[in-house]
Design an enzyme around this catalytic site. Structure first.
Site, PDB file in Angstrom:
ATOM      1  CB  ALA A 190       5.298   2.197   1.103  1.00  0.00           C
ATOM      2  CE  LYS A 191       4.830  -1.758   8.184  1.00  0.00           C
ATOM      3  NZ  LYS A 191       6.230  -0.528   8.769  1.00  0.00           N
ATOM      4  N   GLY A 192       4.072  -2.829   3.808  1.00  0.00           N
ATOM      5  CA  GLY A 192       3.198  -3.795   2.193  1.00  0.00           C
ATOM      6  C   GLY A 192       3.349  -5.339   4.339  1.00  0.00           C
ATOM      7  CB  VAL A 242      -0.844  -0.053   1.507  1.00  0.00           C
ATOM      8  CG1 VAL A 242      -1.869   1.413   1.513  1.00  0.00           C
ATOM      9  CG2 VAL A 242      -1.952  -1.246   1.172  1.00  0.00           C
TER      10      VAL A 242
END
Ligand code: GLU
Length: 428
Positions: free
Chosen positions: A117-119, A72
């Site tokens: 962001a992050k995943g 994201v």
């Protein structure tokens, strides 16, 4: 109890456990203080890009398992997207959204030129072999390769991932490109372009702000009683550096539970087995406690360094620490925040307290891009300076606006992102 209160209760509980609902609630509160334009608030509430991937992985027994992963990007206004990758059985899209939004504010609070962001991948890395973990990582990175790159989105470690996973990410991306691209990911081993000081950076930053917060309340880390929930990368580095600073680390824990000794634990000996299953439970000179008990211990500084949502309205009244330093992302819910505020507990918020990791990630990226590497002393000195400066700015903003440190940090972060978004304008 009235009917409406009864009806509101499950919704409230749902909100308490939904990190994204919490993140939006925090943003709305900051928007109120900043008198933010409604449409701008609407823009900031939504993640810009979200990718869900379902991908097959060959397992050691010859079978194929399908895993789900996410990446994201929140708001791109201030620079390339930046944020970790989490491997955990409870990863969800909503959690990833919240973590991406928190990264946006975190980078803005400490003024580094990134957006959030992050995943994550829904998996239990402890139940995968090294080979399966490598297969999973390489395939996940291939699936999200349309989003990542040294100029667009730079992943890093988070819960359940480590420098080895970052190495596989760097290698996979580089194989696709046909040449080595160290700057695509941070938190890598030193041998392939990692930065000195990155491994302990989050813990080091936590100690800097704990020191500053203690100073505000008129005590020092020397002799202070510290309880740390979590003994992973962040928790163990925090324990090590707190111990070195002369603090008495009275309790630490991992997923299985914690250990407590009011006279202090032998941290150097615990660090030898950190990360190994049963490390803490094998320690002789302490009482076994639960993770919930650890949070309620009589101590000066409490450091939740595990997962989000561990201090809620239910256990906040039992917290005895004078300072809570949020080494994890989102460990204190907004309802608990209010209670701790009323109790006079000083909470150093995650978007400031754990920013040391992404600050040194930024240094790593800069070093990779210029292919010129710094000494550890230089990295640590720059990190400590950035943390102290940001802490002072947050305290000053909180005092000016008569709010707590979390809101002080949000006011700085959201304001910087709102300003960048407005100046850039809307395309086309
Ligand atoms: N996962 C870490 C965090 O939540 C580090 C992110 C990074 O270094 O990009 O801040």
């Amino acid at each position: 109890m009235s009917q409406t209160m009864l009806a509101a209760e499950p919704k409230k509980r749902q909100e308490e456990s939904n990190a994204y609902a919490i993140a939006v609630r925090q943003l709305e509160a900051a928007a109120h203080y900043l008198n933010l334009d409604r449409s701008l608030l609407e823009v900031l509430k939504h993640p810009r890009r979200e990718l869900t991937v379902n991908f097959p992985v060959k397992m050691d027994d010859g079978s194929v398992r399908v895993f789900t992963g996410y990446r994201v990007h929140h708001n791109p206004a201030r620079g390339p997207a930046k944020g970790g990758i989490r491997y955990h059985p409870e990863v969800t899209l909503d959690e990833t959204r919240a973590l991406a939004m928190w990264m946006t504010w975190k980078c803005a609070v400490v003024n580094i030129p990134y957006s959030g962001a992050k995943g994550g991948v829904v998996c239990d890395p402890k139940r995968l072999s090294v080979h399966e973990l490598e297969n999973l990582t390489r395939r996940y990175i291939t699936e999200i390769s349309i989003m990542i790159g040294p100029e667009s989105d730079i992943p890093a470690p988070d819960v359940g991932t480590n420098p080895q996973v970052m190495a596989w990410i760097m290698d996979t991306y580089s194989m696709h490109k046909g040449y080595t691209v160290p700057a695509v990911v941070t938190g890598k081993p030193i041998a392939i372009g990692g930065s000195e000081g990155r491994l302990e950076a989050t813990g080091r930053g936590v100690c800097v702000v704990a020191h500053e917060a203690a100073k505000m309340l008129g005590f020092t880390l020397e002799g202070a009683r510290v309880a740390i929930q979590g003994f992973g990368n962040v928790g163990s580095a925090t324990a090590k550096l707190m111990h070195q600073a002369g603090a008495k680390v009275v309790a630490v824990s991992d997923v299985r539970g914690g250990i407590y000794n009011p006279n202090g634990l032998d941290i150097p000996s615990l660090l030898h087995c950190a990360g190994r299953d049963g490390c803490l439970q094998a320690y002789r000179d302490a009482e076994l406690i639960t993770n919930e008990q650890l949070l309620e211990l009589d101590c000066d500084i409490l450091v939740p360094a595990a997962l989000h949502g561990v201090i809620t309205a239910r256990n906040a009244p039992n917290i005895k620490a004078r300072i809570v330093v949020e080494a994890a992302n989102g460990p204190v819910t907004p309802d608990a925040d209010e209670i701790l505020d009323e109790m006079g507990v000083l909470v150093v918020p995650d978007i400031l307290a754990n920013a040391g990791g992404v600050i040194v990630s930024y240094f790593e990226w800069v070093q990779d891009l210029q292919a010129f590497f710094w000494e550890e002393e230089e990295v640590n000195a720059k990190l400590e300076k950035a943390m102290r400066k940001s802490f002072a700015h947050v305290v000053q903003t909180a005092e000016q606006n008569k709010v707590n440190l979390r809101m002080g940090a949000y006011i700085i972060g959201v304001k910087r992102v709102a300003e960048a978004t407005t100046i850039r304008g809307i395309y086309p």
